[in-house]
Write a protein that holds these residues in place. Sequence first.
Motif, PDB file in Angstrom:
ATOM      1  N   THR A  30       0.813  -1.222   0.000  1.00 41.20           N
ATOM      2  CA  THR A  30       0.000   0.000   0.000  1.00 41.20           C
ATOM      3  C   THR A  30       0.842   1.267   0.000  1.00 41.20           C
ATOM      4  N   ASP A  31       1.820   1.366   0.876  1.00 41.77           N
ATOM      5  CA  ASP A  31       2.612   2.593   0.971  1.00 41.77           C
ATOM      6  C   ASP A  31       3.361   2.878  -0.325  1.00 41.77           C
ATOM      7  N   GLU A  32       3.900   1.839  -0.937  1.00 42.27           N
ATOM      8  CA  GLU A  32       4.599   2.062  -2.206  1.00 42.27           C
ATOM      9  C   GLU A  32       3.618   2.477  -3.289  1.00 42.27           C
ATOM     10  N   MET A  33       2.453   1.845  -3.328  1.00 42.44           N
ATOM     11  CA  MET A  33       1.434   2.261  -4.302  1.00 42.44           C
ATOM     12  C   MET A  33       1.105   3.737  -4.143  1.00 42.44           C
ATOM     13  N   LEU A  34       0.872   4.153  -2.899  1.00 39.40           N
ATOM     14  CA  LEU A  34       0.535   5.553  -2.650  1.00 39.40           C
ATOM     15  C   LEU A  34       1.676   6.485  -3.040  1.00 39.40           C
ATOM     16  N   SER A  35       2.922   6.037  -2.881  1.00 40.57           N
ATOM     17  CA  SER A  35       4.064   6.876  -3.249  1.00 40.57           C
ATOM     18  C   SER A  35       4.182   7.063  -4.758  1.00 40.57           C
ATOM     19  N   LEU A  36       3.561   6.183  -5.524  1.00 40.47           N
ATOM     20  CA  LEU A  36       3.630   6.243  -6.985  1.00 40.47           C
ATOM     21  C   LEU A  36       2.407   6.911  -7.615  1.00 40.47           C
ATOM     22  N   ILE A  37       1.367   7.132  -6.834  1.00 37.20           N
ATOM     23  CA  ILE A  37       0.127   7.738  -7.318  1.00 37.20           C
ATOM     24  C   ILE A  37       0.181   9.237  -7.054  1.00 37.20           C
ATOM     25  N   ASP A  38      -0.117  10.038  -8.079  1.00 32.68           N
ATOM     26  CA  ASP A  38      -0.107  11.490  -7.927  1.00 32.68           C
ATOM     27  C   ASP A  38      -1.420  12.010  -7.357  1.00 32.68           C
ATOM     28  N   VAL A  39      -2.530  11.488  -7.868  1.00 33.00           N
ATOM     29  CA  VAL A  39      -3.851  11.958  -7.439  1.00 33.00           C
ATOM     30  C   VAL A  39      -4.722  10.752  -7.123  1.00 33.00           C
ATOM     31  N   LEU A  40      -5.308  10.768  -5.926  1.00 36.13           N
ATOM     32  CA  LEU A  40      -6.213   9.707  -5.503  1.00 36.13           C
ATOM     33  C   LEU A  40      -7.612  10.308  -5.376  1.00 36.13           C
ATOM     34  N   VAL A  41      -8.582   9.699  -6.050  1.00 33.40           N
ATOM     35  CA  VAL A  41      -9.981  10.079  -5.884  1.00 33.40           C
ATOM     36  C   VAL A  41     -10.597   8.983  -5.039  1.00 33.40           C
ATOM     37  N   ASP A  42     -11.007   9.349  -3.817  1.00 31.90           N
ATOM     38  CA  ASP A  42     -11.481   8.319  -2.895  1.00 31.90           C
ATOM     39  C   ASP A  42     -12.967   8.472  -2.574  1.00 31.90           C
ATOM     40  N   GLY A  43     -13.535   7.395  -2.078  1.00 32.68           N
ATOM     41  CA  GLY A  43     -14.932   7.383  -1.659  1.00 32.68           C
ATOM     42  C   GLY A  43     -15.825   6.660  -2.658  1.00 32.68           C
ATOM     43  N   ARG A  44     -16.812   5.974  -2.117  1.00 35.03           N
ATOM     44  CA  ARG A  44     -17.761   5.265  -2.966  1.00 35.03           C
ATOM     45  C   ARG A  44     -18.636   6.251  -3.724  1.00 35.03           C
ATOM     46  N   PHE A  45     -19.027   5.901  -4.934  1.00 41.87           N
ATOM     47  CA  PHE A  45     -20.018   6.691  -5.648  1.00 41.87           C
ATOM     48  C   PHE A  45     -21.360   6.462  -4.965  1.00 41.87           C
ATOM     49  N   LEU A  46     -22.001   7.553  -4.577  1.00 39.73           N
ATOM     50  CA  LEU A  46     -23.316   7.475  -3.945  1.00 39.73           C
ATOM     51  C   LEU A  46     -24.329   8.180  -4.833  1.00 39.73           C
ATOM     52  N   LEU A  47     -25.312   7.445  -5.290  1.00 37.57           N
ATOM     53  CA  LEU A  47     -26.321   8.006  -6.179  1.00 37.57           C
ATOM     54  C   LEU A  47     -27.006   9.218  -5.543  1.00 37.57           C
ATOM     55  N   ALA A  48     -27.270   9.162  -4.254  1.00 36.85           N
ATOM     56  CA  ALA A  48     -27.921  10.275  -3.560  1.00 36.85           C
ATOM     57  C   ALA A  48     -27.050  11.540  -3.554  1.00 36.85           C
ATOM     58  N   GLU A  49     -25.738  11.383  -3.746  1.00 39.59           N
ATOM     59  CA  GLU A  49     -24.794  12.505  -3.757  1.00 39.59           C
ATOM     60  C   GLU A  49     -24.339  12.858  -5.182  1.00 39.59           C
ATOM     61  N   LYS A  50     -24.934  12.235  -6.188  1.00 41.05           N
ATOM     62  CA  LYS A  50     -24.535  12.453  -7.583  1.00 41.05           C
ATOM     63  C   LYS A  50     -24.616  13.933  -7.937  1.00 41.05           C
ATOM     64  N   ASP A  51     -23.580  14.424  -8.641  1.00 37.14           N
ATOM     65  CA  ASP A  51     -23.528  15.819  -9.055  1.00 37.14           C
ATOM     66  C   ASP A  51     -22.743  15.883 -10.361  1.00 37.14           C
ATOM     67  N   ILE A  52     -23.433  16.109 -11.463  1.00 35.29           N
ATOM     68  CA  ILE A  52     -22.768  16.088 -12.772  1.00 35.29           C
ATOM     69  C   ILE A  52     -21.930  17.341 -13.025  1.00 35.29           C
ATOM     70  N   THR A  53     -21.973  18.314 -12.128  1.00 32.66           N
ATOM     71  CA  THR A  53     -21.148  19.512 -12.296  1.00 32.66           C
ATOM     72  C   THR A  53     -19.748  19.348 -11.726  1.00 32.66           C
TER      73      THR A  53
END
Length: 125
Positions: free
Chosen positions: A55-78
């Motif tokens: 995990t730590d090495e993966m994170l060191s190689l990733i520039d941008v992490l988009v985290d969190g489950r997609f929630l339909l109730a929180e959907k925002d196309i903007t």
Amino acid sequence: LTILGGEPFEPENQAVLVGLLRKVKKICPNKSIWCYTGYTYETEILRGDKHTAFTDEMLSLIDVLVDGRFLLAEKDITLLYRGSRNQRILALHGKEKGSGDPALDTARDAIREITDIARGDSMWK
């Protein structure tokens, strides 16, 4: 390069993905790497049961992490680069602003704006 689909931080996927990320960074050192995960950075990836020896090495190689489950109730196309308001764009590493990578620069701007809003310093009050 964008890593997504399935779940990159599922423990059985990390050993394979870290090898791919190493190769990409070696061959294309200026390539930005984005990763989308349904897990949350602080609770599931850093300290939870999804944290492995890779995990730590993966994170060191990733520039941008988009985290969190997609929630339909929180959907925002903007929203840029994410589908629901609960998801976050985390600039972990990478080039500085003005580097010629518009996607990474946009993510860094979004992180700065989120930080400013949290502090009450945003022009978007």
